[in-house]
Design a protein around this motif. Structure first.
Motif, PDB file in Angstrom:
ATOM      1  N   PHE A  85      25.440  66.245  66.319  1.00  0.00           N
ATOM      2  CA  PHE A  85      24.618  66.104  67.515  1.00  0.00           C
ATOM      3  C   PHE A  85      23.285  65.418  67.227  1.00  0.00           C
ATOM      4  CE2 PHE A  85      27.449  69.712  68.331  1.00  0.00           C
ATOM      5  CZ  PHE A  85      28.101  69.223  69.462  1.00  0.00           C
ATOM      6  N   VAL A  86      23.265  64.527  66.237  1.00  0.00           N
ATOM      7  CA  VAL A  86      22.075  63.708  65.990  1.00  0.00           C
ATOM      8  C   VAL A  86      22.497  62.242  65.958  1.00  0.00           C
ATOM      9  CG1 VAL A  86      20.863  65.489  64.704  1.00  0.00           C
ATOM     10  CG2 VAL A  86      22.314  63.882  63.481  1.00  0.00           C
ATOM     11  N   GLU A  87      21.589  61.367  66.259  1.00  0.00           N
ATOM     12  CA  GLU A  87      21.840  59.922  66.192  1.00  0.00           C
ATOM     13  C   GLU A  87      20.515  59.200  65.975  1.00  0.00           C
ATOM     14  OE1 GLU A  87      21.922  57.146  68.767  1.00  0.00           O
ATOM     15  OE2 GLU A  87      20.620  58.081  70.228  1.00  0.00           O
ATOM     16  N   PRO A  88      20.551  57.974  65.444  1.00  0.00           N
ATOM     17  CA  PRO A  88      19.302  57.307  65.032  1.00  0.00           C
ATOM     18  C   PRO A  88      18.272  57.137  66.152  1.00  0.00           C
ATOM     19  CG  PRO A  88      21.196  56.173  64.093  1.00  0.00           C
ATOM     20  CD  PRO A  88      21.741  57.196  65.035  1.00  0.00           C
ATOM     21  N   MET A  89      18.718  56.797  67.365  1.00  0.00           N
ATOM     22  CA  MET A  89      17.760  56.426  68.405  1.00  0.00           C
ATOM     23  C   MET A  89      17.088  57.625  69.069  1.00  0.00           C
ATOM     24  SD  MET A  89      17.494  53.237  68.322  1.00  0.00           S
ATOM     25  CE  MET A  89      18.350  51.937  67.440  1.00  0.00           C
ATOM     26  N   THR A  90      17.584  58.848  68.808  1.00  0.00           N
ATOM     27  CA  THR A  90      16.922  60.022  69.379  1.00  0.00           C
ATOM     28  C   THR A  90      16.390  60.962  68.302  1.00  0.00           C
ATOM     29  OG1 THR A  90      19.051  61.186  69.525  1.00  0.00           O
ATOM     30  CG2 THR A  90      18.320  59.975  71.475  1.00  0.00           C
ATOM     31  N   ALA A  91      16.517  60.576  67.035  1.00  0.00           N
ATOM     32  CA  ALA A  91      16.089  61.462  65.944  1.00  0.00           C
ATOM     33  C   ALA A  91      15.001  60.834  65.092  1.00  0.00           C
ATOM     34  CB  ALA A  91      17.284  61.830  65.068  1.00  0.00           C
ATOM     35  N   ALA A  96      10.620  55.183  64.705  1.00  0.00           N
ATOM     36  CA  ALA A  96       9.944  54.688  63.501  1.00  0.00           C
ATOM     37  C   ALA A  96      10.083  53.170  63.378  1.00  0.00           C
ATOM     38  CB  ALA A  96      10.525  55.377  62.267  1.00  0.00           C
ATOM     39  N   ALA A  97      11.260  52.648  63.760  1.00  0.00           N
ATOM     40  CA  ALA A  97      11.445  51.194  63.750  1.00  0.00           C
ATOM     41  C   ALA A  97      10.457  50.519  64.704  1.00  0.00           C
ATOM     42  CB  ALA A  97      12.874  50.848  64.131  1.00  0.00           C
ATOM     43  N   GLY A  98      10.262  51.110  65.879  1.00  0.00           N
ATOM     44  CA  GLY A  98       9.285  50.576  66.829  1.00  0.00           C
ATOM     45  C   GLY A  98       7.879  50.602  66.262  1.00  0.00           C
ATOM     46  N   ALA A 119      10.045  44.888  58.727  1.00  0.00           N
ATOM     47  CA  ALA A 119       9.077  45.977  58.894  1.00  0.00           C
ATOM     48  C   ALA A 119       9.713  47.163  59.611  1.00  0.00           C
ATOM     49  CB  ALA A 119       7.864  45.473  59.686  1.00  0.00           C
ATOM     50  N   ALA A 120      10.537  46.873  60.616  1.00  0.00           N
ATOM     51  CA  ALA A 120      11.216  47.945  61.347  1.00  0.00           C
ATOM     52  C   ALA A 120      12.184  48.699  60.439  1.00  0.00           C
ATOM     53  CB  ALA A 120      11.965  47.363  62.537  1.00  0.00           C
ATOM     54  N   THR A 121      12.884  47.969  59.566  1.00  0.00           N
ATOM     55  CA  THR A 121      13.845  48.606  58.664  1.00  0.00           C
ATOM     56  C   THR A 121      13.148  49.515  57.660  1.00  0.00           C
ATOM     57  OG1 THR A 121      15.374  46.736  58.876  1.00  0.00           O
ATOM     58  CG2 THR A 121      15.637  48.151  56.950  1.00  0.00           C
ATOM     59  N   VAL A 241      20.536  48.938  60.535  1.00  0.00           N
ATOM     60  CA  VAL A 241      21.054  48.783  61.901  1.00  0.00           C
ATOM     61  C   VAL A 241      19.951  49.052  62.923  1.00  0.00           C
ATOM     62  CG1 VAL A 241      22.633  49.739  63.621  1.00  0.00           C
ATOM     63  CG2 VAL A 241      23.435  49.319  61.294  1.00  0.00           C
ATOM     64  N   ALA A 242      19.188  50.132  62.712  1.00  0.00           N
ATOM     65  CA  ALA A 242      18.118  50.465  63.658  1.00  0.00           C
ATOM     66  C   ALA A 242      17.047  49.381  63.672  1.00  0.00           C
ATOM     67  CB  ALA A 242      17.507  51.813  63.291  1.00  0.00           C
ATOM     68  N   GLY A 243      16.630  48.914  62.486  1.00  0.00           N
ATOM     69  CA  GLY A 243      15.570  47.914  62.417  1.00  0.00           C
ATOM     70  C   GLY A 243      15.955  46.604  63.081  1.00  0.00           C
TER      71      GLY A 243
END
Length: 327
Positions: A85-91, A96-98, A119-121, A241-243
């Motif tokens: 129940f966790v994922e990068p965009m809500t945890a 942090a990437a932003g 920088a985001a990565t 992926v997030a960055g």
């Protein structure tokens, strides 16, 4: 390294996996065709071919690469946190990437998208590592504390980012990175997202190691896995992926949460077995929501991040309340 025989799904689950994968491919092909055809511009008129090449094809590819990457990043993050129940965009990873992009914008206003992605990565890697370090201090007997802590952690990182943007008069720019959309995707503006394709391939390469990693430190070390190296590799997959995604199209929530959770509930924890259908499912979900974003207020568009926030929340509640599949 191969996964011990007993960790693979039962033979009875394999035919269902192949049938669903075939159905996902058919649905995925239909969504691709619809994505190429739906839009304000007329493909049959003068300049239709140019519109297809410059706008529709890049937008469709961007949605596919984003969805597949976010779904796999979610799978890897759930493996690292040992919680579905966790994922990068809500945890905190996306937030942090932003913050990393914001810092790069302040320090080097003319920086390219590639530098902002870097920088985001880096910021996403640090944010995710801190999240995992804090999660390990939670009582293991209460797994539902993990998603609650993830929401709080993501909120705190997001609040810090917003405060910095407020002080530097960059709130409007911050909105671009925190609310994902594909309306601005054009040829020459999305190609960095091909990094996500390489990440999906890398995840496939280390899939068996990820399965062993999900069993915990002691078991993984006992099976011969270099736990520390694999943990760093998993963090790198999630952060990259997030960055790249946040810097290119903005943050898109719930893809990395609902797709891996649904697939894992049906097929189990063997990462190599479920990885293709998770990638296809993530790509299909983002494509479908992008199509919905284009038609719900046609000829205007909604941000796909807004559509996925609604659709993802509904699917997430369905996952919580649905009974586990009997095998």
């Amino acid at each position: 390294m191969s996964v011990p025989t007993g960790l693979h799904p039962s033979p009875r689950a394999r035919p269902g996996l192949r049938l669903d994968l075939a159905a996902a491919i058919v649905l995925f092909a239909a969504l691709v065709v619809a994505s190429l055809l739906v839009g304000v511009g007329d493909l049959g008129g003068a300049g239709g071919l140019q519109l297809l090449v410059v706008s529709r094809v890049p937008r469709t590819l961007a949605a596919i690469l984003t969805g597949a990457g976010l779904a796999i990043a979610g799978l890897v993050m759930q493996t690292l946190a040992k919680n579905r129940f966790v994922e990068p965009m809500t945890a905190g990873t996306g937030q942090a990437a932003g913050l990393g992009i914001l810092a790069m914008t302040i320090l080097a206003p003319g920086a390219s998208i590639a530098l902002k992605s870097l920088a985001a990565t880096v910021a996403a890697f640090a944010g995710t590592a801190l999240f995992l370090a804090l999660v390990r201090r939670l009582p293991p007997t209460q797994p539902f504390l993990v998603p609650l802590f993830a929401i709080v952690y993501g909120g705190v990182v997001g609040a810090v980012t917003t405060a910095v943007a407020w002080e530097t008069d960059l709130l409007q720019y911050l909105d671009i990175w925190t609310n994902g959309e594909f309306s601005a995707v054009m040829q020459g503006r999305y190609e960095l997202l091909w990094v996500n394709a390489a990440i999906v391939a890398a995840a496939w390469w280390v899939a068996d190691r990820l399965t062993i990693l999900s069993l915990g430190r002691d078991t993984a070390v006992g099976l011969g896995l270099n736990y520390a190296v694999m943990l760093q590799a998993g963090l790198a997959i999630v952060a990259l992926v997030a960055g790249v995604t946040v810097a290119t199209v903005g943050a898109i929530p719930f893809v990395g949460l609902v797709v891996p959770a649904l697939v894992a509930r049906r097929y189990g924890e063997d990462v190599r077995a479920v990885l293709p259908i998770i990638a296809a499912g993530g790509a299909g979900l983002v494509l479908a929501c992008d199509l919905l974003a284009r038609v719900v207020r046609f000829p205007y568009e909604l941000p796909v991040g807004t559509v996925l926030a609604v659709v993802g929340a509904a699917v997430f509640l369905a996952v919580i309340f649905a009974r586990p599949r009997q095998t």
